[in-house]
Motif scaffolding. Structure first.
Motif, PDB file in Angstrom:
ATOM      1  N   TRP A   8      -5.443  12.731  -1.809  1.00  0.00           N
ATOM      2  CA  TRP A   8      -4.650  12.572  -0.589  1.00  0.00           C
ATOM      3  C   TRP A   8      -5.520  12.065   0.562  1.00  0.00           C
ATOM      4  CZ3 TRP A   8      -0.622  11.159   1.482  1.00  0.00           C
ATOM      5  CH2 TRP A   8      -0.215  11.549   2.758  1.00  0.00           C
ATOM      6  N   GLY A  53       1.101   3.913  -2.990  1.00  0.00           N
ATOM      7  CA  GLY A  53       0.684   5.282  -2.691  1.00  0.00           C
ATOM      8  C   GLY A  53       1.719   6.284  -3.180  1.00  0.00           C
ATOM      9  N   SER A  54       2.988   6.029  -2.868  1.00  0.00           N
ATOM     10  CA  SER A  54       4.046   6.966  -3.268  1.00  0.00           C
ATOM     11  C   SER A  54       4.095   7.082  -4.793  1.00  0.00           C
ATOM     12  CB  SER A  54       5.415   6.492  -2.773  1.00  0.00           C
ATOM     13  OG  SER A  54       5.286   5.664  -1.667  1.00  0.00           O
ATOM     14  N   ARG A 107      -7.276   5.307   3.534  1.00  0.00           N
ATOM     15  CA  ARG A 107      -7.028   3.907   3.218  1.00  0.00           C
ATOM     16  C   ARG A 107      -5.880   3.372   4.068  1.00  0.00           C
ATOM     17  NH1 ARG A 107      -8.213  -0.042  -0.530  1.00  0.00           N
ATOM     18  NH2 ARG A 107      -6.436  -1.362  -0.992  1.00  0.00           N
ATOM     19  N   ILE A 108      -4.805   4.158   4.132  1.00  0.00           N
ATOM     20  CA  ILE A 108      -3.659   3.719   4.920  1.00  0.00           C
ATOM     21  C   ILE A 108      -4.032   3.605   6.396  1.00  0.00           C
ATOM     22  CG2 ILE A 108      -1.350   4.392   5.706  1.00  0.00           C
ATOM     23  CD1 ILE A 108      -0.926   5.548   2.863  1.00  0.00           C
ATOM     24  N   THR A 120      -3.817  -0.953  -5.018  1.00  0.00           N
ATOM     25  CA  THR A 120      -3.820   0.387  -4.433  1.00  0.00           C
ATOM     26  C   THR A 120      -3.432   1.423  -5.472  1.00  0.00           C
ATOM     27  OG1 THR A 120      -3.125  -0.664  -2.394  1.00  0.00           O
ATOM     28  CG2 THR A 120      -3.005   1.713  -2.476  1.00  0.00           C
ATOM     29  N   THR A 171       0.824  -1.207   0.000  1.00  0.00           N
ATOM     30  CA  THR A 171       0.000   0.000   0.000  1.00  0.00           C
ATOM     31  C   THR A 171       0.857   1.254   0.000  1.00  0.00           C
ATOM     32  OG1 THR A 171      -1.650  -1.215   1.254  1.00  0.00           O
ATOM     33  CG2 THR A 171      -1.873   1.167   1.201  1.00  0.00           C
ATOM     34  N   ILE A 201      -5.856   4.577  -6.440  1.00  0.00           N
ATOM     35  CA  ILE A 201      -5.511   5.990  -6.262  1.00  0.00           C
ATOM     36  C   ILE A 201      -5.411   6.709  -7.605  1.00  0.00           C
ATOM     37  CG2 ILE A 201      -3.788   7.585  -5.370  1.00  0.00           C
ATOM     38  CD1 ILE A 201      -3.146   5.573  -3.223  1.00  0.00           C
ATOM     39  N   ALA A 214      -6.171   8.357   0.040  1.00  0.00           N
ATOM     40  CA  ALA A 214      -4.985   7.568   0.357  1.00  0.00           C
ATOM     41  C   ALA A 214      -4.769   7.505   1.868  1.00  0.00           C
ATOM     42  CB  ALA A 214      -3.770   8.163  -0.333  1.00  0.00           C
ATOM     43  N   LYS A 215      -4.912   8.673   2.515  1.00  0.00           N
ATOM     44  CA  LYS A 215      -4.684   8.743   3.958  1.00  0.00           C
ATOM     45  C   LYS A 215      -5.659   7.824   4.693  1.00  0.00           C
ATOM     46  CE  LYS A 215      -5.744  12.230   6.367  1.00  0.00           C
ATOM     47  NZ  LYS A 215      -6.080  13.637   6.684  1.00  0.00           N
TER      48      LYS A 215
END
Lengths: 456, 456
Positions: free
Chosen positions: B164, B93-94, B170-171, B149, B89, B153, B167-168
């Protein structure tokens, strides 16, 4: 700095070589990867193209998820996963609505407790069910999806009024994703499970043939030196057979599943294709090969044995042993070719050659029994014992040096007898393999055996 | 109607018995199921309890999903899956943010094309990467989560401005779900991978001991009758060893992974526990047992062989063969007990007993060589050949009846020689097993060997 750069370059080089090797081993992998990329791009269009997005909305993500998870290498595996996912979702949906219906009646707190209990019970039961070997083997993924969907719908129902909409969207998007996967794997360069099974059977037969030849050549040529390369060849040949069991079973299972699925309806072309594959018979061939490979393992064990019959005795029977092993290898290759070319073969011709070789070995054993069975040498064959000691010196551990003093007195002929016995046993096991492949050829309606195909 | 009711009842009865059997085999399965149920209920509270729900919102579903997917039977597997999911993940994401940053600049259509291309390329590359054996073995799940992921995204970023936030959330929810799984599996009745490995090694040793005993007893008692029960026992014993390879490797892999993870930081108690397990050495023991089991397979093959040495000859060596086999079995059980009780053992004492039995067999072979090696009988042993023909009559297939006429002339002593040779070979292989377990005992700091522990 330069050092680090060098290291990075070497690292990339290794990664590149590994990747190239994977592709070279089976070019269909490259095609499959491109197919998955294409399927993902297509399913992303649901999100990217405005009219489509307006129809489906945020749930398009679920379709993307389905493609990532369901798309597998073979048609069979994709169908199997798709069916598991579909059935799991449908079943969970039905059950969740039942639970929601019950939970709908009284107060808010009771509702929460009821939902919590349902989640607990279903969670525990499905987890337990996954321990049952039959379920684990066939429906593990489906049960997981069932639990997932059940929780999704039941828990959501507490906060969202229109659960029906959630469920409907989820089922629709899963259907879109699953459908896309099916189309991609069925229509674009399909990898049939049947073909996989076919190829793996051929390569197993050929691997065993190589193993046996290498084994016998090494036994008679230079048993003292450790020849890693031929050892590798021997090992690879039977290892493929020993390891293939679960992979083949999965393929066969998928095949039978799909056969059932296609039996129900569907296009005649595939139905005909799948019906023509005698899945169960491939399994029978696999089992006979497994048993055959045990004798190859034992034969290899004779090479690696710490107690060895002196080379001078072995040399007496070299020709006939090598000939027998070569006939066995030739028979295996003949079977492999028969499957590859979808042509029947003549079991009679194969057996005749092997019988001749067997007779030859028998004659050799008879004509020089004094050395092999030499009861005079047995008690005090000093020369031979000298020889044996040489092999023994390779044993390094402490314990074995204690065995040494005892076991070297055991007849030095025993290991060679074991080797010969394994060869003969192999012929008996080969017989079963021939029968199984013959049945396979008949069930698959291979082409008739023609005389010009005959083994030279 | 009654008939259908009866059938349903029988069906339920079967399901119940199967379920009970699964639980009886390993009661920890019941505990684990309850644990999963509890974890799911707890994670559902995020949704059910208002203050929690307001903090997390719809994304709570992602936490439920994580629990369903990550929670595994052993601590090691749970940690492994959790790490895979977390790393996949984060990495996705990055990368997705990088893609989004590039895609953000120009017009709408270019953006769509760019996203589509990125999805295609990443989809194809990750699918291809999963074919690399090393990745497949260790990170298959992580790579899948990465792809999932990334698509989630990247594709969302086209329609949603605040990616963002997605993603946040989800993490965060994955972290909550993963954390809950870890707590549940580490603190509540944990099933350690190390314990699994320990138990499986013990049961393998005992299974092989049973196999060998049953093999030898059957060979000498009534080889003519097909005794399915003892056949099953023999088969089960070595099958467990042959099948365990990949399962054990997974456990060892998990162990090593966790060891590394715990090395970095974490609570000393577990760290100490995991460090004390010599994972690699368990693997070595497993490999020596695998090689040992091949000789057991070959020994079993001697029982099933279509060519048999007459019972009258076998009877001469019955006592010493059975004694040797019993010593080998006893040694295996001794090793199992040593591992179970975490006590060292005396390799010397084990070897002495086995050597004595080996000597005994040797003496027997020497004292009655005329029958075993009888070169006079070899040419024209009519009685013996009569006996051989009886064993041959069990061969049914057409081909083997052709072999029959040839191979029965082969020395009838060969099969027995093979049997004896396998027994002796087994002693040599046992030696390796003893060494490996001895190393294991030393590396695991088992208790000292005391004289009162000695084998009676």
């Amino acid at each position: 700095m330069n050092n680090a750069g060098e290291r990075v370059r070497r690292c990339f080089g290794l990664a590149w070589r590994t990747a190239a090797k994977v592709g070279k081993e089976d070019p269909r992998r490259v095609v499959h990867s491109l197919k998955v990329g294409l399927a993902l791009t297509l399913v992303s269009l649901l999100y990217l193209i405005k009219p489509l997005f307006e129809g489906i909305g945020q749930n398009a993500m679920s379709a993307v998820l389905t493609v990532v998870v369901v798309m597998e290498f073979t048609v069979g595996a994709t169908l199997g996963k798709g069916l598991n996912r579909g059935l799991g979702t449908l079943l969970a949906g039905s059950l969740a609505f039942l639970v929601e219906y019950v939970a709908d009646i009284p107060g808010r707190i009771f509702q929460a407790v009821f939902i919590g209990s349902a989640v607990f019970i279903l969670g525990a039961v499905t987890t337990y069910v996954r321990f049952i070997p039959h379920i684990k083997k066939n429906y593990d993924y489906g049960v997981m999806i069932f639990l997932l969907t059940f929780n999704l719908i039941t828990v959501s129902s507490y906060r969202v009024d229109n659960v029906w909409a959630i469920a409907k969207d989820r089922i629709a998007t899963i259907a879109i994703g699953g459908g896309l996967c099916l189309v991609m794997s069925l229509l674009i360069f399909p990898n049939w499970s049947g073909q996989e099974l076919h190829n793996s059977t051929i390569s197993k037969l050929e691997g065993l043939a190589n193993s046996i030849q290498a084994c016998v050549v090494r036994y008679f040529n230079d048993s003292e030196t450790q020849d890693d390369e031929s050892d590798d060849l021997i090992y690879k040949g039977y290892k493929a057979v020993l390891d293939s069991k679960s992979k083949d079973e999965t393929l066969i299972l998928q095949g039978c599943e799909i056969k059932q699925a296609l039996q129900a309806s569907w296009e005649p072309r595939w139905s005909r294709y799948w019906h023509r594959i005698p899945w169960r018979q491939y399994k029978t061939v696999g089992i006979t090969l497994l048993h055959f490979s045990y004798t190859v393992v034992a034969l290899h064990g004779c090479l690696l044995s710490e107690i060895q019959t002196p080379g001078s005795i072995r040399a007496l029977y070299k020709d006939s042993c090598i000939r027998l092993a070569e006939e066995v290898s030739k028979a295996l290759r003949e079977l492999a070719n028969s499957i590859r070319n979808k042509r029947q073969f003549s079991p009679q011709a194969l057996s005749d050659n092997i019988n001749e070789a067997l007779q030859h070995l028998n004659d050799d054993l008879k004509s020089q029994p004094q050395l092999f069975l030499g009861s005079k040498n047995f008690g005090a064959a000093t020369n031979a014992e000298e020889d044996t000691r040489v092999s023994f010196s390779s044993v390094k551990s402490d314990c074995s040096s204690m065995f040494e003093s005892k076991s070297k007195e055991l007849s030095y002929a025993l290991p060679f007898a074991a080797f010969t016995s394994m060869l003969v046993e192999m012929v008996a096991k080969l017989d079963r393999v021939i029968d199984a492949v013959d049945d396979l050829a008949k069930l698959s309606h291979f082409g008739e055996f023609r005389d010009e195909d005959e083994i030279e």
